[in-house]
Design an enzyme around this catalytic site. Structure first.
Site, PDB file in Angstrom:
ATOM      1  N   CYS A 114     150.314  47.583  -9.824  1.00 46.30           N
ATOM      2  CA  CYS A 114     151.590  48.040  -9.301  1.00 46.30           C
ATOM      3  C   CYS A 114     151.385  48.683  -7.932  1.00 46.30           C
ATOM      4  O   CYS A 114     150.279  49.074  -7.580  1.00 46.30           O
ATOM      5  CB  CYS A 114     152.209  49.082 -10.222  1.00 46.30           C
ATOM      6  SG  CYS A 114     152.543  48.470 -11.879  1.00 46.30           S
ATOM      7  N   GLY A 163     152.723  43.594  -7.321  1.00 49.91           N
ATOM      8  CA  GLY A 163     153.546  43.405  -8.520  1.00 49.91           C
ATOM      9  C   GLY A 163     154.814  42.665  -8.171  1.00 49.91           C
ATOM     10  O   GLY A 163     155.529  43.075  -7.248  1.00 49.91           O
ATOM     11  N   ASN A 190     151.444  53.995 -10.946  1.00 53.05           N
ATOM     12  CA  ASN A 190     150.495  52.881 -10.871  1.00 53.05           C
ATOM     13  C   ASN A 190     149.298  53.285 -11.712  1.00 53.05           C
ATOM     14  O   ASN A 190     148.639  54.270 -11.395  1.00 53.05           O
ATOM     15  CB  ASN A 190     150.093  52.644  -9.403  1.00 53.05           C
ATOM     16  CG  ASN A 190     148.966  51.624  -9.251  1.00 53.05           C
ATOM     17  OD1 ASN A 190     148.274  51.621  -8.254  1.00 53.05           O
ATOM     18  ND2 ASN A 190     148.789  50.753 -10.227  1.00 53.05           N
ATOM     19  N   GLY A 191     149.027  52.537 -12.767  1.00 52.24           N
ATOM     20  CA  GLY A 191     147.886  52.870 -13.616  1.00 52.24           C
ATOM     21  C   GLY A 191     148.166  52.556 -15.061  1.00 52.24           C
ATOM     22  O   GLY A 191     149.066  51.770 -15.383  1.00 52.24           O
ATOM     23  N   CYS A 220     138.654  52.326  -8.201  1.00 50.25           N
ATOM     24  CA  CYS A 220     138.483  50.926  -8.626  1.00 50.25           C
ATOM     25  C   CYS A 220     137.901  50.082  -7.497  1.00 50.25           C
ATOM     26  O   CYS A 220     138.538  49.892  -6.457  1.00 50.25           O
ATOM     27  CB  CYS A 220     139.847  50.361  -9.037  1.00 50.25           C
ATOM     28  SG  CYS A 220     139.830  48.585  -9.332  1.00 50.25           S
ATOM     29  N   TYR A 264     139.517  42.208  -4.654  1.00 50.77           N
ATOM     30  CA  TYR A 264     140.669  41.304  -4.749  1.00 50.77           C
ATOM     31  C   TYR A 264     142.049  41.928  -4.523  1.00 50.77           C
ATOM     32  O   TYR A 264     142.869  41.406  -3.773  1.00 50.77           O
ATOM     33  CB  TYR A 264     140.669  40.607  -6.112  1.00 50.77           C
ATOM     34  CG  TYR A 264     141.997  40.000  -6.479  1.00 50.77           C
ATOM     35  CD1 TYR A 264     142.503  38.926  -5.757  1.00 50.77           C
ATOM     36  CD2 TYR A 264     142.765  40.512  -7.513  1.00 50.77           C
ATOM     37  CE1 TYR A 264     143.736  38.382  -6.060  1.00 50.77           C
ATOM     38  CE2 TYR A 264     144.002  39.967  -7.824  1.00 50.77           C
ATOM     39  CZ  TYR A 264     144.484  38.906  -7.097  1.00 50.77           C
ATOM     40  OH  TYR A 264     145.706  38.381  -7.393  1.00 50.77           O
ATOM     41  N   CYS A 292     139.462  45.638 -18.336  1.00 51.68           N
ATOM     42  CA  CYS A 292     139.856  46.862 -17.637  1.00 51.68           C
ATOM     43  C   CYS A 292     140.884  47.613 -18.475  1.00 51.68           C
ATOM     44  O   CYS A 292     141.801  47.013 -19.029  1.00 51.68           O
ATOM     45  CB  CYS A 292     140.474  46.530 -16.282  1.00 51.68           C
ATOM     46  SG  CYS A 292     141.068  47.989 -15.416  1.00 51.68           S
TER      47      CYS A 292
HETATM   48 FE1  SF4 Z   1     138.834  48.374 -11.359  1.00 52.82          FE
HETATM   49 FE2  SF4 Z   1     139.427  48.283 -13.918  1.00 52.82          FE
HETATM   50 FE3  SF4 Z   1     137.271  46.987 -13.007  1.00 52.82          FE
HETATM   51 FE4  SF4 Z   1     137.301  49.672 -13.078  1.00 52.82          FE
HETATM   52  S1  SF4 Z   1     137.380  48.307 -14.864  1.00 52.82           S
HETATM   53  S2  SF4 Z   1     136.607  48.344 -11.382  1.00 52.82           S
HETATM   54  S3  SF4 Z   1     139.459  50.122 -12.614  1.00 52.82           S
HETATM   55  S4  SF4 Z   1     139.411  46.520 -12.485  1.00 52.82           S
END
Ligand code: SF4
Length: 467
Positions: A7, A33, A107-108, A241, A247, A387
Protein backbone atom coordinates in the site's frame (compact mmCIF):
# COMPACT_ATOMS: atom_id res chain seq x y z
CA UNK A 1 8.23 -12.11 -11.15
CA UNK A 2 7.65 -10.40 -7.85
CA UNK A 3 5.51 -10.62 -4.80
CA UNK A 4 2.33 -8.59 -4.98
CA UNK A 5 2.44 -4.92 -4.02
CA UNK A 6 1.40 -3.49 -0.70
CA UNK A 7 0.00 0.00 0.00
CA UNK A 8 0.95 3.64 -0.31
CA UNK A 9 0.17 6.52 2.06
CA UNK A 10 0.36 10.30 1.66
CA UNK A 11 -0.47 13.12 4.07
CA UNK A 12 -0.12 16.90 4.08
CA UNK A 13 -0.84 19.80 6.49
CA UNK A 14 -1.28 22.70 6.14
CA UNK A 15 -1.57 23.21 2.41
CA UNK A 16 -3.84 24.99 0.03
CA UNK A 17 -5.97 22.45 -1.83
CA UNK A 18 -4.76 19.68 0.50
CA UNK A 19 -7.03 17.03 -1.04
CA UNK A 20 -5.82 17.86 -4.56
CA UNK A 21 -2.21 17.65 -3.42
CA UNK A 22 -3.02 14.29 -1.81
CA UNK A 23 -4.68 13.14 -5.02
CA UNK A 24 -1.42 13.91 -6.86
CA UNK A 25 0.59 12.14 -4.17
CA UNK A 26 -1.59 9.05 -4.54
CA UNK A 27 -1.17 9.20 -8.30
CA UNK A 28 2.59 8.90 -7.79
CA UNK A 29 2.04 5.98 -5.40
CA UNK A 30 -0.41 4.10 -7.62
CA UNK A 31 2.15 1.31 -8.19
CA UNK A 32 1.87 0.41 -4.48
CA UNK A 33 -1.78 -0.60 -4.73
CA UNK A 34 -4.43 -0.59 -7.44
CA UNK A 35 -7.43 -2.10 -5.74
CA UNK A 36 -8.79 0.91 -3.85
CA UNK A 37 -7.92 4.45 -2.86
CA UNK A 38 -9.27 7.16 -0.60
CA UNK A 39 -8.71 10.62 0.82
CA UNK A 40 -9.82 12.14 4.12
CA UNK A 41 -9.52 15.92 4.42
CA UNK A 42 -10.01 18.36 7.30
CA UNK A 43 -11.69 21.74 7.12
CA UNK A 44 -12.16 23.86 10.28
CA UNK A 45 -11.95 20.80 12.52
CA UNK A 46 -14.36 18.71 10.48
CA UNK A 47 -13.28 15.62 8.53
CA UNK A 48 -14.51 14.64 5.06
CA UNK A 49 -13.98 11.26 3.41
CA UNK A 50 -14.20 9.75 -0.05
CA UNK A 51 -12.94 6.27 -0.92
CA UNK A 52 -13.75 3.55 -3.41
CA UNK A 53 -12.40 0.55 -5.23
CA UNK A 54 -10.32 1.12 -8.36
CA UNK A 55 -7.55 3.35 -9.62
CA UNK A 56 -6.94 6.85 -8.20
CA UNK A 57 -7.82 8.46 -11.55
CA UNK A 58 -11.17 6.63 -11.67
CA UNK A 59 -12.20 7.28 -8.08
CA UNK A 60 -11.70 11.05 -7.95
CA UNK A 61 -13.04 13.79 -10.20
CA UNK A 62 -13.62 17.51 -9.77
CA UNK A 63 -16.83 16.96 -7.81
CA UNK A 64 -15.38 14.41 -5.36
CA UNK A 65 -12.27 16.53 -4.79
CA UNK A 66 -14.51 19.58 -4.20
CA UNK A 67 -16.28 17.52 -1.53
CA UNK A 68 -12.96 17.19 0.33
CA UNK A 69 -12.26 20.77 1.48
CA UNK A 70 -9.66 22.11 3.87
CA UNK A 71 -5.96 22.53 4.42
CA UNK A 72 -5.04 19.03 5.68
CA UNK A 73 -5.53 15.57 4.22
CA UNK A 74 -4.37 11.97 4.26
CA UNK A 75 -4.76 9.41 1.49
CA UNK A 76 -4.12 5.80 0.66
CA UNK A 77 -3.73 3.47 -2.32
CA UNK A 78 -4.53 -0.06 -1.41
CA UNK A 79 -3.51 -3.54 -2.29
CA UNK A 80 -5.24 -6.00 0.00
CA UNK A 81 -2.67 -7.60 2.29
CA UNK A 82 -5.35 -8.26 4.89
CA UNK A 83 -9.04 -7.63 4.76
CA UNK A 84 -9.59 -8.91 1.26
CA UNK A 85 -10.52 -6.89 -1.78
CA UNK A 86 -13.77 -5.52 -0.41
CA UNK A 87 -15.01 -1.95 -0.46
CA UNK A 88 -15.43 -1.83 3.32
CA UNK A 89 -11.69 -2.44 3.74
CA UNK A 90 -10.66 0.63 1.67
CA UNK A 91 -8.72 3.32 3.52
CA UNK A 92 -8.72 5.83 5.14
CA UNK A 93 -10.96 4.69 7.99
CA UNK A 94 -12.89 7.38 9.84
CA UNK A 95 -14.52 7.10 13.26
CA UNK A 96 -16.55 9.50 15.38
CA UNK A 97 -15.51 8.49 18.88
CA UNK A 98 -14.36 9.63 22.31
CA UNK A 99 -11.80 11.96 20.78
CA UNK A 100 -14.07 13.32 18.06
CA UNK A 101 -13.32 12.43 14.47
CA UNK A 102 -10.20 10.37 13.84
CA UNK A 103 -9.10 9.05 10.45
CA UNK A 104 -6.33 6.56 9.76
CA UNK A 105 -4.53 4.92 6.88
CA UNK A 106 -2.08 2.09 7.16
CA UNK A 107 0.68 0.47 5.14
CA UNK A 108 1.69 -2.83 6.70
CA UNK A 109 0.30 -5.86 8.40
CA UNK A 110 -0.16 -6.32 12.14
CA UNK A 111 0.92 -9.72 13.45
CA UNK A 112 -1.30 -9.73 16.56
CA UNK A 113 -4.55 -8.53 14.96
CA UNK A 114 -6.60 -11.61 15.73
CA UNK A 115 -5.78 -11.57 19.44
CA UNK A 116 -6.53 -7.84 19.68
CA UNK A 117 -9.71 -8.15 17.63
CA UNK A 118 -10.98 -11.01 19.82
CA UNK A 119 -10.34 -8.96 22.97
CA UNK A 120 -12.15 -5.94 21.52
CA UNK A 121 -15.13 -8.03 20.42
CA UNK A 122 -15.22 -9.56 23.91
CA UNK A 123 -15.34 -6.02 25.28
CA UNK A 124 -18.36 -5.25 23.12
CA UNK A 125 -16.79 -3.63 20.08
CA UNK A 126 -18.22 -4.31 16.63
CA UNK A 127 -16.27 -4.14 13.37
CA UNK A 128 -17.42 -3.17 9.90
CA UNK A 129 -14.54 -4.81 8.03
CA UNK A 130 -11.88 -7.49 8.41
CA UNK A 131 -9.13 -4.81 8.21
CA UNK A 132 -6.44 -4.65 10.91
CA UNK A 133 -6.53 -0.85 10.53
CA UNK A 134 -9.97 -0.80 12.10
CA UNK A 135 -8.50 -2.63 15.09
CA UNK A 136 -5.99 0.19 15.57
CA UNK A 137 -8.75 2.82 15.58
CA UNK A 138 -10.79 0.76 18.04
CA UNK A 139 -7.80 0.53 20.37
CA UNK A 140 -7.32 4.31 20.20
CA UNK A 141 -10.99 4.88 20.98
CA UNK A 142 -11.02 2.44 23.92
CA UNK A 143 -7.66 3.44 25.43
CA UNK A 144 -7.43 4.32 29.12
CA UNK A 145 -5.68 7.62 28.36
CA UNK A 146 -7.84 10.72 28.46
CA UNK A 147 -6.12 12.57 25.63
CA UNK A 148 -6.02 11.53 21.99
CA UNK A 149 -2.25 11.67 21.90
CA UNK A 150 -2.08 9.52 25.04
CA UNK A 151 -4.48 7.04 23.45
CA UNK A 152 -2.34 6.82 20.30
CA UNK A 153 0.79 6.22 22.41
CA UNK A 154 -1.04 3.52 24.40
CA UNK A 155 -2.15 1.85 21.15
CA UNK A 156 1.33 1.96 19.65
CA UNK A 157 2.57 -0.02 22.68
CA UNK A 158 0.04 -2.80 21.97
CA UNK A 159 0.24 -3.42 18.26
CA UNK A 160 2.91 -5.70 16.75
CA UNK A 161 4.15 -6.24 13.23
CA UNK A 162 4.55 -3.85 10.35
CA UNK A 163 2.85 -0.47 10.31
CA UNK A 164 3.49 2.91 8.77
CA UNK A 165 0.46 4.96 9.82
CA UNK A 166 -0.95 8.38 9.08
CA UNK A 167 -3.62 9.69 11.47
CA UNK A 168 -5.68 12.80 10.81
CA UNK A 169 -7.59 14.27 13.76
CA UNK A 170 -9.62 17.43 14.28
CA UNK A 171 -6.44 19.39 15.04
CA UNK A 172 -3.40 17.22 14.24
CA UNK A 173 -1.68 15.14 11.59
CA UNK A 174 0.32 12.22 13.04
CA UNK A 175 2.79 9.88 11.37
CA UNK A 176 4.38 6.79 12.87
CA UNK A 177 6.42 3.68 11.96
CA UNK A 178 6.62 0.41 13.87
CA UNK A 179 9.75 -0.08 16.00
CA UNK A 180 11.48 -2.16 13.30
CA UNK A 181 10.46 0.27 10.54
CA UNK A 182 9.47 -2.55 8.19
CA UNK A 183 7.64 -0.25 5.81
CA UNK A 184 9.01 3.11 4.63
CA UNK A 185 7.63 6.55 5.51
CA UNK A 186 9.35 9.73 4.36
CA UNK A 187 8.82 13.24 5.73
CA UNK A 188 9.13 16.44 3.72
CA UNK A 189 8.08 20.05 3.52
CA UNK A 190 6.00 22.08 1.12
CA UNK A 191 6.00 25.80 1.89
CA UNK A 192 5.14 26.02 5.58
CA UNK A 193 3.46 22.60 5.55
CA UNK A 194 4.65 19.12 6.43
CA UNK A 195 4.25 16.20 3.99
CA UNK A 196 4.49 12.44 4.56
CA UNK A 197 4.64 9.72 1.90
CA UNK A 198 5.59 6.09 1.46
CA UNK A 199 8.03 7.13 -1.24
CA UNK A 200 9.64 10.41 -2.25
CA UNK A 201 8.37 10.16 -5.86
CA UNK A 202 5.13 11.55 -4.36
CA UNK A 203 7.05 14.58 -3.02
CA UNK A 204 8.48 15.24 -6.48
CA UNK A 205 5.03 15.41 -8.05
CA UNK A 206 3.68 17.99 -5.55
CA UNK A 207 6.96 19.95 -5.39
CA UNK A 208 7.75 19.02 -1.76
CA UNK A 209 11.29 18.71 -0.41
CA UNK A 210 12.42 15.50 1.33
CA UNK A 211 13.58 16.25 4.88
CA UNK A 212 14.17 12.84 6.47
CA UNK A 213 12.50 9.49 7.16
CA UNK A 214 10.09 9.07 10.05
CA UNK A 215 12.36 6.90 12.18
CA UNK A 216 11.48 3.34 13.15
CA UNK A 217 9.41 3.55 16.36
CA UNK A 218 8.90 7.32 16.07
CA UNK A 219 5.59 9.17 16.44
CA UNK A 220 5.56 12.62 14.81
CA UNK A 221 2.64 14.86 15.81
CA UNK A 222 2.08 18.01 13.75
CA UNK A 223 -0.26 20.82 14.82
CA UNK A 224 -0.57 24.48 13.90
CA UNK A 225 2.45 25.35 16.09
CA UNK A 226 4.79 22.76 14.52
CA UNK A 227 5.77 19.11 14.92
CA UNK A 228 6.89 17.11 17.97
CA UNK A 229 8.56 13.72 18.03
CA UNK A 230 8.60 10.88 20.55
CA UNK A 231 9.41 7.19 20.79
CA UNK A 232 6.72 5.28 22.72
CA UNK A 233 8.68 2.01 22.91
CA UNK A 234 12.28 1.05 23.63
CA UNK A 235 14.45 1.18 20.53
CA UNK A 236 15.18 -2.11 18.74
CA UNK A 237 17.31 -3.00 15.74
CA UNK A 238 15.67 -1.48 12.64
CA UNK A 239 14.56 -3.94 9.96
CA UNK A 240 13.33 -1.96 6.96
CA UNK A 241 12.11 -4.15 4.09
CA UNK A 242 14.91 -4.75 1.60
CA UNK A 243 12.36 -5.81 -1.02
CA UNK A 244 11.43 -2.13 -1.42
CA UNK A 245 14.82 -1.82 -3.12
CA UNK A 246 14.55 -5.12 -5.01
CA UNK A 247 11.11 -4.50 -6.46
CA UNK A 248 8.36 -2.51 -4.71
CA UNK A 249 9.54 1.09 -4.80
CA UNK A 250 9.78 3.25 -7.89
CA UNK A 251 13.39 3.67 -9.11
CA UNK A 252 13.08 7.47 -8.88
CA UNK A 253 12.28 7.26 -5.15
CA UNK A 254 14.59 7.67 -2.21
CA UNK A 255 13.79 4.87 0.23
CA UNK A 256 15.53 4.74 3.64
CA UNK A 257 17.75 7.53 2.27
CA UNK A 258 18.96 5.40 -0.69
CA UNK A 259 18.10 6.00 -4.34
CA UNK A 260 16.31 2.91 -5.61
CA UNK A 261 17.65 3.23 -9.18
CA UNK A 262 21.21 3.17 -7.78
CA UNK A 263 20.74 0.17 -5.47
CA UNK A 264 19.07 -1.84 -8.26
CA UNK A 265 21.89 -0.99 -10.64
CA UNK A 266 24.41 -2.13 -8.03
CA UNK A 267 22.46 -5.41 -7.70
CA UNK A 268 22.80 -5.89 -11.48
CA UNK A 269 26.54 -5.17 -11.44
CA UNK A 270 27.10 -7.67 -8.63
CA UNK A 271 24.93 -10.21 -10.44
CA UNK A 272 27.16 -9.90 -13.53
CA UNK A 273 30.26 -10.48 -11.38
CA UNK A 274 28.66 -13.44 -9.62
CA UNK A 275 27.11 -15.09 -12.70
CA UNK A 276 28.89 -14.06 -15.91
CA UNK A 277 27.85 -15.66 -19.20
CA UNK A 278 28.68 -15.29 -22.88
CA UNK A 279 25.71 -13.67 -24.54
CA UNK A 280 24.63 -11.18 -27.21
CA UNK A 281 22.30 -8.97 -25.22
CA UNK A 282 20.95 -8.18 -21.75
CA UNK A 283 17.14 -7.88 -21.69
CA UNK A 284 15.17 -6.74 -18.63
CA UNK A 285 11.80 -8.14 -17.65
CA UNK A 286 10.10 -4.73 -17.49
CA UNK A 287 9.65 -2.63 -15.50
CA UNK A 288 11.24 -3.79 -12.27
CA UNK A 289 14.14 -5.60 -13.97
CA UNK A 290 15.31 -2.55 -15.95
CA UNK A 291 17.73 -0.92 -13.50
CA UNK A 292 19.36 -4.26 -12.56
CA UNK A 293 19.68 -5.18 -16.25
CA UNK A 294 21.43 -1.86 -16.91
CA UNK A 295 23.87 -2.71 -14.12
CA UNK A 296 24.43 -6.20 -15.54
CA UNK A 297 25.07 -4.78 -19.03
CA UNK A 298 27.40 -2.10 -17.66
CA UNK A 299 29.50 -4.60 -15.72
CA UNK A 300 29.56 -7.36 -18.36
CA UNK A 301 29.98 -5.15 -21.43
CA UNK A 302 27.09 -7.04 -23.10
CA UNK A 303 24.71 -4.62 -24.91
CA UNK A 304 21.43 -3.71 -23.15
CA UNK A 305 18.30 -4.07 -25.26
CA UNK A 306 14.64 -3.47 -24.59
CA UNK A 307 13.90 -6.92 -25.96
CA UNK A 308 10.65 -7.25 -24.04
CA UNK A 309 7.81 -4.73 -23.90
CA UNK A 310 5.28 -4.31 -21.15
CA UNK A 311 1.69 -3.26 -21.75
CA UNK A 312 1.05 -0.67 -19.02
CA UNK A 313 -2.67 -0.45 -19.61
CA UNK A 314 -3.80 -3.84 -18.38
CA UNK A 315 -6.54 -3.23 -15.82
CA UNK A 316 -7.13 -5.09 -12.61
CA UNK A 317 -9.33 -7.53 -14.41
CA UNK A 318 -9.24 -8.51 -18.03
CA UNK A 319 -11.38 -11.02 -19.80
CA UNK A 320 -9.52 -14.03 -21.11
CA UNK A 321 -10.68 -15.81 -24.25
CA UNK A 322 -12.76 -18.86 -23.47
CA UNK A 323 -10.43 -21.14 -25.38
CA UNK A 324 -7.31 -21.75 -23.37
CA UNK A 325 -4.43 -19.79 -24.91
CA UNK A 326 -1.06 -20.85 -23.57
CA UNK A 327 0.54 -18.29 -21.21
CA UNK A 328 -2.26 -15.80 -21.91
CA UNK A 329 -2.00 -14.11 -18.50
CA UNK A 330 1.64 -13.24 -19.08
CA UNK A 331 1.24 -12.49 -22.80
CA UNK A 332 -1.26 -9.75 -22.15
CA UNK A 333 1.35 -7.91 -20.09
CA UNK A 334 4.67 -8.81 -21.72
CA UNK A 335 5.74 -9.39 -25.32
CA UNK A 336 9.26 -10.03 -26.68
CA UNK A 337 10.60 -7.99 -29.60
CA UNK A 338 11.16 -10.77 -32.14
CA UNK A 339 13.45 -8.81 -34.45
CA UNK A 340 15.80 -8.15 -31.52
CA UNK A 341 15.93 -11.52 -29.79
CA UNK A 342 15.69 -13.91 -32.77
CA UNK A 343 18.86 -15.95 -33.16
CA UNK A 344 20.46 -14.29 -30.11
CA UNK A 345 21.86 -15.50 -26.79
CA UNK A 346 19.80 -13.53 -24.28
CA UNK A 347 20.52 -12.71 -20.63
CA UNK A 348 17.08 -12.12 -19.13
CA UNK A 349 17.13 -10.09 -15.89
CA UNK A 350 14.21 -10.23 -13.45
CA UNK A 351 13.93 -9.17 -9.79
CA UNK A 352 12.69 -12.42 -8.25
CA UNK A 353 11.14 -15.84 -8.82
CA UNK A 354 8.15 -16.63 -6.63
CA UNK A 355 6.32 -19.78 -7.73
CA UNK A 356 8.33 -20.10 -10.92
CA UNK A 357 5.32 -20.41 -13.20
CA UNK A 358 5.56 -16.84 -14.54
CA UNK A 359 9.32 -17.11 -15.09
CA UNK A 360 8.76 -20.34 -17.00
CA UNK A 361 6.22 -18.63 -19.27
CA UNK A 362 8.52 -15.66 -19.87
CA UNK A 363 11.47 -17.89 -20.80
CA UNK A 364 9.19 -19.84 -23.12
CA UNK A 365 7.97 -16.62 -24.79
CA UNK A 366 11.54 -15.46 -25.43
CA UNK A 367 12.44 -18.87 -26.87
CA UNK A 368 9.33 -18.84 -29.09
CA UNK A 369 10.42 -15.42 -30.34
CA UNK A 370 13.54 -17.13 -31.68
CA UNK A 371 16.18 -16.67 -28.96
CA UNK A 372 19.00 -19.20 -29.31
CA UNK A 373 19.76 -19.29 -25.57
CA UNK A 374 18.02 -17.80 -22.53
CA UNK A 375 20.10 -17.20 -19.39
CA UNK A 376 17.96 -16.09 -16.47
CA UNK A 377 19.53 -13.78 -13.88
CA UNK A 378 17.68 -12.81 -10.70
CA UNK A 379 18.63 -9.63 -8.84
CA UNK A 380 17.75 -11.02 -5.39
CA UNK A 381 18.45 -14.26 -3.51
CA UNK A 382 16.01 -17.21 -3.73
CA UNK A 383 12.73 -16.33 -1.97
CA UNK A 384 12.29 -19.22 0.41
CA UNK A 385 9.90 -17.79 3.03
CA UNK A 386 6.60 -15.90 3.16
CA UNK A 387 6.32 -12.27 4.24
CA UNK A 388 4.19 -11.38 7.27
CA UNK A 389 4.99 -7.69 7.23
CA UNK A 390 2.64 -6.15 4.71
CA UNK A 391 3.42 -8.00 1.47
CA UNK A 392 1.05 -10.49 -0.08
CA UNK A 393 2.97 -13.72 -0.66
CA UNK A 394 1.92 -17.28 -1.29
CA UNK A 395 2.37 -19.84 1.44
CA UNK A 396 5.88 -21.19 1.88
CA UNK A 397 5.15 -24.47 0.10
CA UNK A 398 4.22 -22.53 -3.03
CA UNK A 399 7.54 -20.70 -3.18
CA UNK A 400 9.61 -22.72 -5.61
CA UNK A 401 12.91 -21.98 -3.85
CA UNK A 402 11.60 -23.28 -0.52
CA UNK A 403 11.86 -26.86 -1.76
CA UNK A 404 14.04 -26.89 -4.90
CA UNK A 405 17.70 -26.13 -5.45
CA UNK A 406 19.10 -23.94 -8.17
CA UNK A 407 19.41 -26.72 -10.77
CA UNK A 408 15.86 -27.92 -10.15
CA UNK A 409 14.52 -24.37 -10.53
CA UNK A 410 16.55 -23.88 -13.72
CA UNK A 411 15.11 -27.11 -15.12
CA UNK A 412 11.57 -26.05 -14.13
CA UNK A 413 11.77 -22.63 -15.80
CA UNK A 414 13.65 -24.23 -18.73
CA UNK A 415 16.46 -21.65 -18.88
CA UNK A 416 19.91 -22.47 -20.26
CA UNK A 417 21.39 -21.19 -17.02
CA UNK A 418 20.09 -19.55 -13.86
CA UNK A 419 21.91 -17.29 -11.42
CA UNK A 420 20.65 -15.55 -8.27
CA UNK A 421 22.22 -12.70 -6.34
CA UNK A 422 23.62 -13.90 -3.01
CA UNK A 423 22.47 -12.47 0.30
CA UNK A 424 25.94 -10.95 0.79
CA UNK A 425 25.70 -9.27 -2.63
CA UNK A 426 22.29 -7.86 -1.77
CA UNK A 427 23.62 -6.54 1.53
CA UNK A 428 26.47 -4.92 -0.35
CA UNK A 429 24.12 -3.36 -2.93
CA UNK A 430 22.11 -1.62 -0.20
CA UNK A 431 25.30 -0.66 1.69
CA UNK A 432 24.01 -2.49 4.76
CA UNK A 433 27.36 -2.79 6.52
CA UNK A 434 28.42 0.82 6.00
CA UNK A 435 25.04 2.08 7.17
CA UNK A 436 24.97 -0.30 10.12
CA UNK A 437 21.21 -0.15 9.73
CA UNK A 438 20.20 -3.74 9.18
CA UNK A 439 17.39 -4.65 6.84
CA UNK A 440 14.67 -7.28 6.90
CA UNK A 441 15.74 -10.22 4.72
CA UNK A 442 13.24 -12.67 6.21
CA UNK A 443 11.78 -13.83 2.87
CA UNK A 444 15.28 -14.98 1.91
CA UNK A 445 16.41 -16.29 5.31
CA UNK A 446 13.35 -17.08 7.45
CA UNK A 447 14.92 -14.91 10.15
CA UNK A 448 11.77 -13.06 11.31
CA UNK A 449 12.35 -10.07 13.58
CA UNK A 450 8.76 -10.23 14.87
CA UNK A 451 7.18 -13.60 15.52
CA UNK A 452 4.78 -14.12 12.63
CA UNK A 453 2.66 -16.44 14.78
CA UNK A 454 -0.94 -15.40 14.39
CA UNK A 455 -0.28 -13.15 11.41
CA UNK A 456 -3.09 -13.43 8.96
CA UNK A 457 -1.40 -14.03 5.67
CA UNK A 458 -4.45 -14.45 3.52
CA UNK A 459 -7.85 -13.23 4.62
CA UNK A 460 -11.04 -14.56 3.04
CA UNK A 461 -11.58 -12.79 -0.24
CA UNK A 462 -7.93 -11.97 -0.77
CA UNK A 463 -7.11 -11.82 -4.44
CA UNK A 464 -5.22 -14.91 -5.53
CA UNK A 465 -1.54 -14.48 -6.13
CA UNK A 466 -0.88 -14.11 -9.87
CA UNK A 467 2.27 -15.94 -10.81
FE1 SF4 B 1 10.29 -7.23 2.97
FE2 SF4 B 1 8.57 -8.97 3.93
FE3 SF4 B 1 10.77 -9.84 2.68
FE4 SF4 B 1 10.96 -8.67 5.09
S1 SF4 B 1 9.93 -10.62 4.65
S2 SF4 B 1 12.24 -8.28 3.27
S3 SF4 B 1 9.32 -7.13 4.99
S4 SF4 B 1 9.09 -8.67 1.74
Amino acid sequence: MPFRDECGVFGISPATEASRQTYLGLYALQHRGQEAAGICSRDKGQLFLHKDQGYVADIFDEATLDSLPGDAAIGHTRYSTTGGNVASAAHPFLIHGRFGQVSLCHNGNLTNTERLRAKLIEAGHTFTSPSDSEVILALINRAEADTLEGAVLETLRQIEGAFSLLILTEDALMATRDPHGFRPLAMGSLGSGVVFASETCAFDLVGAQYTRDVEPGELVVCRAGGCTSEFPRPKVQAKPCVFEHVYFARPDSLVYGLTVAATRRAMGRLLAQRHPVEADMVVPVPDSGVAAALGYAEESGIPFEFGMIRNHYVGRTFIEPKQNIRSFGVKVKLNPVRSLVAGKRVVLVDDSIVRGTTSKKIVQMVREAGAKEVHLRISSPPTTHSCFYGIDTPSREQLIASSRDNEAIRAFVDADSLGYLTLEDLQQAVSDEQRGQGFCYACFTGDYAVDPEGAKLAAPGLAPFQD
